[in-house]
Scaffold this motif. Structure first.
Motif, PDB file in Angstrom:
ATOM      1  N   ARG A  76       0.901  -1.174   0.029  1.00 35.79           N
ATOM      2  CA  ARG A  76       0.080   0.039   0.113  1.00 35.79           C
ATOM      3  C   ARG A  76       0.890   1.215   0.072  1.00 35.79           C
ATOM      4  N   MET A  77       1.893   1.276   0.610  1.00 35.38           N
ATOM      5  CA  MET A  77       2.899   2.461   0.758  1.00 35.38           C
ATOM      6  C   MET A  77       3.398   2.466  -0.729  1.00 35.38           C
ATOM      7  N   GLU A  78       3.781   1.667  -1.335  1.00 36.55           N
ATOM      8  CA  GLU A  78       4.308   1.548  -2.664  1.00 36.55           C
ATOM      9  C   GLU A  78       3.347   2.094  -3.444  1.00 36.55           C
ATOM     10  N   ARG A  79       1.924   1.742  -3.437  1.00 34.62           N
ATOM     11  CA  ARG A  79       1.032   2.273  -4.374  1.00 34.62           C
ATOM     12  C   ARG A  79       0.886   3.829  -4.022  1.00 34.62           C
ATOM     13  N   ASP A  80       1.110   4.213  -2.688  1.00 40.65           N
ATOM     14  CA  ASP A  80       0.884   5.777  -2.639  1.00 40.65           C
ATOM     15  C   ASP A  80       1.955   6.604  -3.218  1.00 40.65           C
ATOM     16  N   ILE A  81       3.289   5.882  -3.038  1.00 47.12           N
ATOM     17  CA  ILE A  81       4.406   6.373  -3.779  1.00 47.12           C
ATOM     18  C   ILE A  81       4.366   6.503  -5.110  1.00 47.12           C
ATOM     19  N   ILE A  82       3.802   5.555  -5.743  1.00 46.91           N
ATOM     20  CA  ILE A  82       3.549   5.774  -7.170  1.00 46.91           C
ATOM     21  C   ILE A  82       2.451   6.857  -7.623  1.00 46.91           C
ATOM     22  N   LYS A  83       1.548   6.936  -6.824  1.00 49.82           N
ATOM     23  CA  LYS A  83       0.673   7.988  -6.920  1.00 49.82           C
ATOM     24  C   LYS A  83       1.308   9.429  -6.895  1.00 49.82           C
ATOM     25  N   LYS A  84       2.251   9.423  -5.837  1.00 47.18           N
ATOM     26  CA  LYS A  84       2.600  10.938  -5.524  1.00 47.18           C
ATOM     27  C   LYS A  84       3.780  11.116  -6.440  1.00 47.18           C
ATOM     28  N   ALA A  85       4.633   9.991  -6.961  1.00 45.09           N
ATOM     29  CA  ALA A  85       5.572  10.135  -7.898  1.00 45.09           C
ATOM     30  C   ALA A  85       5.137  10.918  -9.441  1.00 45.09           C
ATOM     31  N   CYS A 113      12.433   2.905  -3.231  1.00 47.44           N
ATOM     32  CA  CYS A 113      13.401   2.285  -4.435  1.00 47.44           C
ATOM     33  C   CYS A 113      12.500   1.103  -5.146  1.00 47.44           C
ATOM     34  N   ARG A 114      11.718   0.312  -4.476  1.00 51.76           N
ATOM     35  CA  ARG A 114      10.970  -0.852  -4.770  1.00 51.76           C
ATOM     36  C   ARG A 114       9.984  -0.390  -5.781  1.00 51.76           C
ATOM     37  N   ALA A 115       9.160   0.699  -5.329  1.00 57.57           N
ATOM     38  CA  ALA A 115       8.296   1.305  -5.966  1.00 57.57           C
ATOM     39  C   ALA A 115       8.658   2.135  -7.280  1.00 57.57           C
ATOM     40  N   MET A 116       9.828   2.749  -7.347  1.00 54.87           N
ATOM     41  CA  MET A 116      10.423   3.570  -8.415  1.00 54.87           C
ATOM     42  C   MET A 116      11.218   2.410  -9.219  1.00 54.87           C
ATOM     43  N   GLY A 117      11.390   1.226  -9.016  1.00 54.74           N
ATOM     44  CA  GLY A 117      11.970   0.291  -9.833  1.00 54.74           C
ATOM     45  C   GLY A 117      13.493   0.543  -9.800  1.00 54.74           C
ATOM     46  N   VAL A 118      14.181   0.804  -8.706  1.00 54.00           N
ATOM     47  CA  VAL A 118      15.541   1.080  -8.888  1.00 54.00           C
ATOM     48  C   VAL A 118      16.298   0.405  -7.713  1.00 54.00           C
ATOM     49  N   SER A 119      17.526   0.343  -7.474  1.00 55.85           N
ATOM     50  CA  SER A 119      18.265  -0.391  -6.230  1.00 55.85           C
ATOM     51  C   SER A 119      18.568   0.567  -5.141  1.00 55.85           C
ATOM     52  N   ARG A 120      18.661   0.258  -4.158  1.00 59.06           N
ATOM     53  CA  ARG A 120      19.168   1.093  -2.831  1.00 59.06           C
ATOM     54  C   ARG A 120      20.555   1.469  -3.156  1.00 59.06           C
ATOM     55  N   THR A 121      21.305   0.650  -3.602  1.00 59.72           N
ATOM     56  CA  THR A 121      22.869   0.747  -3.478  1.00 59.72           C
ATOM     57  C   THR A 121      23.384   1.483  -4.664  1.00 59.72           C
ATOM     58  N   PRO A 130      13.274  -1.676 -18.075  1.00 61.59           N
ATOM     59  CA  PRO A 130      12.702  -1.600 -16.667  1.00 61.59           C
ATOM     60  C   PRO A 130      11.423  -2.090 -16.572  1.00 61.59           C
ATOM     61  N   PRO A 131      10.635  -2.439 -15.582  1.00 64.78           N
ATOM     62  CA  PRO A 131       9.403  -2.806 -15.437  1.00 64.78           C
ATOM     63  C   PRO A 131       8.380  -1.654 -15.644  1.00 64.78           C
ATOM     64  N   THR A 132       7.233  -1.808 -16.302  1.00 63.43           N
ATOM     65  CA  THR A 132       6.144  -0.631 -16.589  1.00 63.43           C
ATOM     66  C   THR A 132       5.532  -0.550 -15.306  1.00 63.43           C
ATOM     67  N   VAL A 133       4.892   0.543 -15.329  1.00 60.96           N
ATOM     68  CA  VAL A 133       4.017   0.799 -14.354  1.00 60.96           C
ATOM     69  C   VAL A 133       2.714  -0.051 -14.044  1.00 60.96           C
ATOM     70  N   ARG A 134       2.473  -0.686 -15.197  1.00 57.81           N
ATOM     71  CA  ARG A 134       1.370  -1.718 -15.303  1.00 57.81           C
ATOM     72  C   ARG A 134       1.821  -3.117 -14.679  1.00 57.81           C
ATOM     73  N   GLN A 135       3.163  -3.454 -15.023  1.00 52.50           N
ATOM     74  CA  GLN A 135       3.831  -4.408 -14.202  1.00 52.50           C
ATOM     75  C   GLN A 135       4.093  -4.205 -12.796  1.00 52.50           C
ATOM     76  N   GLN A 136       4.608  -3.049 -12.530  1.00 57.14           N
ATOM     77  CA  GLN A 136       4.623  -2.908 -11.043  1.00 57.14           C
ATOM     78  C   GLN A 136       3.306  -2.965 -10.109  1.00 57.14           C
ATOM     79  N   GLU A 137       2.280  -2.600 -10.827  1.00 62.81           N
ATOM     80  CA  GLU A 137       0.753  -2.503 -10.134  1.00 62.81           C
ATOM     81  C   GLU A 137       0.673  -4.064  -9.911  1.00 62.81           C
ATOM     82  N   ASN A 138       0.787  -4.706 -11.210  1.00 64.53           N
ATOM     83  CA  ASN A 138       0.502  -6.219 -11.173  1.00 64.53           C
ATOM     84  C   ASN A 138       1.245  -7.034  -9.939  1.00 64.53           C
ATOM     85  N   GLU A 139       2.420  -6.639  -9.751  1.00 66.73           N
ATOM     86  CA  GLU A 139       3.105  -7.338  -8.453  1.00 66.73           C
ATOM     87  C   GLU A 139       2.542  -7.115  -7.160  1.00 66.73           C
ATOM     88  N   ARG A 140       2.011  -5.523  -7.271  1.00 65.69           N
ATOM     89  CA  ARG A 140       1.646  -5.487  -5.802  1.00 65.69           C
ATOM     90  C   ARG A 140      -0.053  -5.954  -5.877  1.00 65.69           C
TER      91      ARG A 140
END
Length: 385
Positions: A76-85, A113-121, A130-140
Motif C-alpha cells: 500500500r505504501m508503494e502504491r501511495d509512492i507511485i501516486k505521488k511520483a 526504491c521498490r516502487a520506483m524500480g531502482v536499487s538502494r545501493t 525496466p518494469p512498466t507501471v502496469r507490471q509494478q501494479e500487477n506485482e502489488r
C-alpha cells in the motif's frame, strides 16, 4: 440489546488472548463493540469462560497471515509512492533517484526504491527494459491477491475475491484478477461429494411440504431449514445438526455429538430460539429424518409456535439451503483436515461457523456481505424506515 452465543464469545476471546490481536483489532474484525469484547476478555482472565475441550490454539495459517499483512502494508505504501511520483516514473533513472532523495523523510528509502524500480545501493544492472507501471501494479496486486486468498481460507473464486480486494484498497477487473491467479497457480479448494445421513425409513408422522422450494423470505426468522451431517474423526463420527436462516444465510443454531438423536437436533433448535427469538409462524423445514418426526421434536415446534414443513421423499432440493451449507463446510474445512478427536473437530467447526462463516465469509446472494453484517444492515434499515 444483541445477545451473542457462548461459543462466539469464546472464539472472540481467543483472538485477543491467544492470537495477540488488540481489542480494537478484534472488535473491528468481528463487528462487535470493543467494550463488549473487553468485558468478555476480563471474564475469561478471571476464569469466567473456560476454553472448550480440545480447542485449537493459533490456526496453522495465522503466521502466514501476519507476514502477508506486513507485506500488504508495504504494498500500500508503494502504491501511495507511485501516486505521488506521477510522471517521474516515466523519466530516467537519475530523475527517479532525485525524487527519492527529495522525499526520503516521508517515505522509507527501501520502499521508494521498490516502487520506483531502482536499487538502494545504485542503479539496477538492467538486463532489459525496466518494469512498466502496469507490471509494478500487477506485482502489488499479486501480493494482495495472495493475502486475500489466505485470509479467506483459500475458498474465494474471482467473483467473491474482487470485492475482497476492493475492501483492501485494490481495484481490478475480474479478467485481470483471474489472469494473475493463474500465473500464481492459485486455486480454490476442490469440491468433494458427500452423502446424506438422516433415516427416513420409519412410520412416524410426516409434515406436508409447506415451503415447496420457494426460498424467498423477506426478513430474518421467517424460514429456517435444518438437517444433520457427519464429520469423520479418529475417534469415530461426530454428528452435526444445524439450522440455517434462508433470508440471511446465517447458521442460527447448531449442536454436535457422538450420536444422531432427537436430543441432538433439539439442542440445535433450543440454541437457535434462545438467540434469535423468532416470532410465531416461522416455517421450520427439514427432511423426513426420524429425529425431526419424533414426537418430542414436534412438541418443541408446537411450543415455539412454528409451522413444520418437510421435504418430499428422496428430494434433497427441497432442503437446498442447508444442504448447500454442508457442502460449503466440507469443501472449505472438513475435507482438508484430519481430526484426532471429536473435541478437536468440534472446536474447529465452531470457530468456522461463529467467526468465519457467519461474520466474515462474503455471500454473493447477500451483495457480497457476510450473513451477520447483512442482517444488521437490514435491521438498521427497518428501524430507519
Amino acid at each position: 440489546m444483541t445477545k451473542y452465543p457462548k461459543e462466539f464469545r469464546a472464539e472472540a476471546v481467543k483472538l485477543v488472548l491467544e492470537q495477540g490481536l488488540t481489542l480494537n483489532e478484534a472488535s473491528s474484525k468481528l463487528g462487535i463493540p470493543a467494550g463488549t469484547l473487553a468485558t468478555w476478555v476480563s471474564a475469561a482472565k478471571s476464569g469466567g469462560d473456560k476454553p472448550a475441550p480440545g480447542a485449537r490454539t493459533v490456526p496453522e495459517l495465522e503466521t502466514e497471515i501476519a507476514k502477508l499483512r506486513k507485506e500488504l502494508a508495504e504494498a500500500r505504501m508503494e502504491r501511495d509512492i507511485i501516486k505521488k511520483a506521477g510522471s517521474v516514473l516515466c523519466s530516467g533513472i537519475t530523475a527517479r533517484y532525485a525524487w527519492i532523495d527529495e522525499h526520503k523523510q516521508k517515505f522509507p528509502v527501501a520502499a521508494a526504491c521498490r516502487a520506483m524500480g531502482v536499487s538502494r545501493t545504485g542503479f539496477y544492472d538492467w538486463r532489459g527494459r525496466p518494469p512498466t507501471v502496469r507490471q509494478q501494479e500487477n506485482e502489488r496486486l499479486k501480493l494482495a491477491i495472495r493475502a486475500a486468498h489466505v485470509q479467506t481460507r483459500e475458498t474465494y473464486g474471482v467473483r467473491r475475491l474482487k470485492p475482497e480486494l476492493a475492501a483492501m484498497g485494490f481495484t481490478a477487473g475480474r479478467d485481470r484478477i483471474a489472469s494473475l491467479r493463474r500465473q500464481m497457480g492459485i486455486r480454490c479448494r476442490q469440491k468433494r461429494k458427500f452423502k446424506a445421513t438422516t433415516n427416513s425409513a420409519h412410520a412416524l408422522p410426516v409434515a406436508e411440504n409447506v415451503l415447496g422450494q420457494v426460498f424467498e423470505p423477506t426478513a430474518p426468522n421467517q424460514v429456517w431449514t435444518g438437517d444433520i451431517t457427519y464429520i469423520p474423526t479418529d475417534e469415530g463420527w461426530l454428528y452435526l445438526a444445524g439450522l440455517k436462516d434462508v433470508f440471511s444465510c446465517e447458521i442460527v443454531g447448531y449442536a454436535m455429538g457422538e450420536r444422531m438423536t432427537t436430543e441432538l437436533v433439539s439442542k440445535a433448535l433450543f440454541r437457535a430460539v434462545q438467540y434469535q427469538r423468532p416470532p410465531p409462524g416461522l416455517i421450520h423445514h427439514t427432511d423426513r429424518g426420524s429425529q425431526y418426526c419424533a414426537k418430542a421434536y414436534r412438541d418443541l415446534q408446537t411450543q415455539f409456535k412454528m409451522k413444520s414443513s418437510m421435504s418430499r421423499k428422496g428430494n434433497c432440493f427441497d432442503n437446498a439451503p442447508i444442504e448447500s451449507f454442508w457442502g460449503t463446510l466440507k469443501n472449505e474445512l472438513v475435507h482438508h483436515r484430519r481430526y484426532a478427536t471429536r473435541a478437536e473437530a468440534e472446536a474447529s467447526i465452531r470457530e468456522y461457523i461463529e467467526i468465519f462463516y457467519n461474520r466474515q465469509r462474503r455471500h454473493s446472494r447477500l451483495g457480497n456481505l457476510a450473513p451477520a453484517e447483512f442482517t444488521q444492515k437490514y435491521r438498521e434499515s427497518a428501524r430507519a424506515a
